[in-house]
Write an enzyme that holds these catalytic residues in place. Structure first.
Site, PDB file in Angstrom:
ATOM      1  N   ASP A   9      45.878  42.373  33.454  1.00  0.00           N
ATOM      2  CA  ASP A   9      46.695  41.191  33.706  1.00  0.00           C
ATOM      3  C   ASP A   9      47.807  41.087  32.673  1.00  0.00           C
ATOM      4  OD1 ASP A   9      44.988  40.569  35.748  1.00  0.00           O
ATOM      5  OD2 ASP A   9      44.068  38.834  34.759  1.00  0.00           O
TER       6      ASP A   9
ATOM      7  N   GLY B 262      37.474  41.400  41.402  1.00  0.00           N
ATOM      8  CA  GLY B 262      36.152  41.997  41.330  1.00  0.00           C
ATOM      9  C   GLY B 262      35.604  41.998  39.918  1.00  0.00           C
TER      10      GLY B 262
ATOM     11  N   ASP C  39      37.311  32.745  40.394  1.00  0.00           N
ATOM     12  CA  ASP C  39      36.437  33.899  40.160  1.00  0.00           C
ATOM     13  C   ASP C  39      35.253  33.521  39.281  1.00  0.00           C
ATOM     14  OD1 ASP C  39      38.113  35.481  41.674  1.00  0.00           O
ATOM     15  OD2 ASP C  39      39.291  36.123  39.944  1.00  0.00           O
TER      16      ASP C  39
END
EC number: 2.7.1.15
Length: 304
Positions: free
Chosen positions: A15, A43, A252
Site C-alpha cells: 500500500d 486477502g 477487512d
C-alpha cells in the site's frame, strides 16, 4: 497434513498511502503528506486481522520478487499466518494507492500485479489445503477463475467478501454463508445476479440477496454497525462510537475478526458484534494492518 481452520485465498499488496486535507476534484493537484509503503491487499489484511486475534490461518496468494514483496509479507509472518500457499511470480507485487483525507475517509486504486496470477491452476496447486479448511474466506481482488476453483474445492464453510464486485460464477458466489458486503457492494452483487435495484436500504438489500439464494448475508454499515440476515430474520448489530483517524482496511478487520469468531463456533450475530468492535478499533489507527488489534488489546465497547 493437519487441517487449517481458516484458509484465505486472496490478494497481497504493498500500500502506498498519502494524506490530504480533502480529496482532489477531477483535474486538480493537491499537496499531500506521507508517501510511505505498508502491507495491504484485502486477502492479506483479512488474514492478518484473524491471525492477530489468535485464529489458525493460512494464506494462498502471490507476490513479486521486487523490493515491496517482503514489506507486504512481513506482517502476515508476525501474525502467525501459515505462508505455505504464497509464492513469488514474475509479476510485480500488487500495489494499492491510497489517499486519506482529514476526515479519515479514503479512496483506493489497486494495480493487481502478481495477484493476477492466482488463477484456476495456481489455486489447484493448493487443493488439499483448501479442501481441509473449516472456513474458506475470499474477496474480489483475484481472477474469477481462481475464485471459482477455490469455491469448488471447498468442503467447509465459504465466506465471501466480494470487494471489489467482479464477475464470478453464480453457483460459486451463492456458496457464500455469509456474503459480507456494504450497501454499495450489495447492490452491485444483486445486479450481477440479474436482480438490479436502486434501493440503498440495508433491509431491502438483505432480503433481496436472500431471495437470490444466499444462505446468510452480513451487511457492514460503517458507523451504523452491521445487519445480519438469514432464514431466522434480520438482526441489527451496533458498533462502538470512535473518533476515526483512518478507515483504510476497517472492513477487512471486520471480515478477519468475523471468521476468527466463526471458527470458534460463534453464531453469526455474535461474530458480527465482535467484528464490529474490531473494525472500530482499526479506525482509530493509521493504515490497514498496522491498525489491527491483537487478542490482548482492549476493544472499544458499544454504549448503552
Amino acid at each position: 497434513m493437519s487441517a487449517t481452520k481458516i484458509v484465505v485465498v486472496g490478494s497481497i499488496n504493498a500500500d502506498l498511502t498519502t494524506r490530504v486535507p480533502r480529496h482532489p476534484k477531477p483535474g486538480e493537484t493537491l499537496l499531500g503528506d506521507g508517501g510511505f509503503f505498508s502491507a495491504g491487499g484485502k486477502g492479506a489484511n483479512q488474514a492478518v486481522a484473524a491471525g492477530l486475534l489468535g485464529a489458525d490461518v493460512a494464506m494462498i496468494g502471490a507476490v513479486g520478487t521486487d523490493p515491496q514483496a517482503e514489506a507486504a509479507l512481513a506482517p502476515m509472518r508476525r501474525a502467525g499466518v501459515d505462508m505455505q500457499g504464497v509464492a513469488a511470480t514474475a509479476e510485480t507485487t500488487g500495489l494499492a494507492v491510497i489517499t486519506v483525507d482529514d476526515a479519515g475517509e479514503n479512496t483506493i486504486v489497486v494495480v493487481p500485479g502478481a495477484n493476477a496470477d492466482v488463477t484456476h491452476s495456481y489455486v489447484d496447486e493448493h487443493a488439499e489445503l483448501i479442501a481441509g479448511a473449516e472456513i474458506l474466506l475470499m474477496q474480489g481482488e483475484i481472477p474469477a477463475s481462481g475464485f471459482n476453483r477455490a469455491a469448488d474445492l471447498a468442503t467447509g464453510r465459504v465466506v465471501v467478501n466480494l470487494a471489489p464486485v467482479v464477475p464470478v460464477g453464480r453457483e460459486q458466489l451463492l456458496r457464500a454463508d455469509p456474503l459480507l458486503a456494504n450497501e454499495h457492494e450489495a447492490a452491485l452483487v444483486l445486479g450481477q445476479l440479474g436482480a438490479p435495484t436502486d434501493s440503498t436500504d440495508p433491509r431491502t438489500l438483505a432480503h433481496a440477496l436472500l431471495e437470490q439464494g444466499f444462505t446468510s448475508v452480513v451487511l457492514t454499515l460503517g458507523a451504523d454497525g452491521a445487519l445480519v440476515a438469514d432464514a431466522t430474520g434480520l438482526t441489527d448489530i451496533p458498533t462502538p462510537r470512535v473518533e476515526a483517524v483512518d478507515t483504510t482496511g476497517c472492513g477487512d478487520a471486520f471480515a478477519g475478526a468475523f471468521v476468527a469468531r466463526l471458527a470458534e463456533g460463534a453464531r453469526l450475530d455474535d461474530a458480527a458484534r465482535y467484528a464490529a468492535r474490531v473494525g472500530a478499533f482499526a479506525a482509530t489507527g493509521h493504515g490497514a494492518q498496522d491498525s489491527y488489534p491483537s487478542a490482548d488489546d482492549a476493544l472499544p465497547e458499544v454504549e448503552g
